[in-house]
Motif scaffolding. Structure first.
Motif, mmCIF file in Angstrom:
data_model
loop_
_atom_site.group_PDB
_atom_site.id
_atom_site.type_symbol
_atom_site.label_atom_id
_atom_site.label_comp_id
_atom_site.label_asym_id
_atom_site.label_seq_id
_atom_site.Cartn_x
_atom_site.Cartn_y
_atom_site.Cartn_z
ATOM 1 N N PRO A 69 0.832 -1.218 0.000
ATOM 2 C CA PRO A 69 0.000 0.000 0.000
ATOM 3 C C PRO A 69 0.858 1.256 0.000
ATOM 4 N N ASN A 105 -0.159 10.170 2.067
ATOM 5 C CA ASN A 105 -0.008 8.717 2.160
ATOM 6 C C ASN A 105 1.287 8.257 1.501
ATOM 7 N N THR A 164 4.316 6.398 3.707
ATOM 8 C CA THR A 164 4.699 5.032 3.349
ATOM 9 C C THR A 164 6.112 4.968 2.754
#
Length: 221
Positions: free
Chosen positions: A30, A138, A142
């Motif tokens: 992800p 995001n 990540t």
């Protein structure tokens, strides 16, 4: 750049790019993809300095721009990694050796965040708004997490290889006699040889004296 630097840098960049495209990109994690190529540039820049870091970053980024399955304008990632390599090279210590592992980890996190932001910023300038749809925050989080988890297994090894390539015998002899002399004194090789020679001379003298004593004793009898 020296020949050994170029050979090592090209080899590491090609291997990192192949692993990133064929392995890491297919993990379907992800958010962002772990950037092994970025870690190679950062590790080499921490050893070679900002100039070599910028050159290695530009070459690595340009190779990533033209390697399939690239879907962005050529030169975009080359510009980003060139800047990152230059900035990471500024963190190189004066003596060339890092005392703690905290410094490289901080540089890796900063490089991961800066790379994502710069890549998205350059993409916005050329009309690429893919980062907005995925979520820039995001991607930043990540990318920092993945690169930080991957860094302990790659950055120290790459830095060790780079230092070993820098400390080859040809480089040591061409850099001057001071380092070579200090290395010989540090290992104590000259002292050991001198002690060995002195010990051999003492043993030879003692053996000659013993033989002479035995001969004199024989003559007395």
């Amino acid at each position: 750049m020296r020949l050994n630097r170029m050979l090592l840098s090209v080899t590491l960049v090609v291997v990192a790019l192949v692993l990133q495209v064929c392995v890491l990109a297919r993990l379907q994690l992800p958010g962002a993809v772990p950037d092994l190529l970025l870690l190679v540039v950062v590790a080499l820049a921490l050893v070679y300095g900002h100039v070599s870091g910028a050159l290695i970053g530009f070459g690595a980024g340009l190779l990533a721009d033209i390697a399939p399955p690239a879907d962005h304008a050529a030169g975009r990632y080359a510009l980003v990694l060139c800047l990152i390599g230059y900035l990471a090279g500024l963190a190189k210590p004066d003596n060339g050796q890092l005392r703690t592992a905290l410094g490289p980890m901080v540089v890796v996190v900063g490089a991961a965040v800066s790379t994502t932001l710069l890549y998205a910023g350059v993409g916005a300038l050329v009309g690429d708004t893919a980062a907005r749809h995925v979520g820039l925050s995001n991607l930043v989080i990540t990318a920092a997490i993945y690169d930080l988890l991957l860094a302990p297994f790659t950055v120290p090894l790459i830095m060790a290889l780079a230092r070993r390539a820098e400390n080859d015998p040809l480089a040591d002899t061409s850099s001057g006699g001071t380092d070579v002399a200090s290395g010989w004194l540090a290992t104590g090789t000259g002292l050991k040889i001198g002690n060995q020679r002195g010990g051999l001379r003492m043993k030879a003298a003692r053996s000659r004296a013993a033989r002479a004593g035995r001969i004199k004793g024989v003559k007395r009898l």
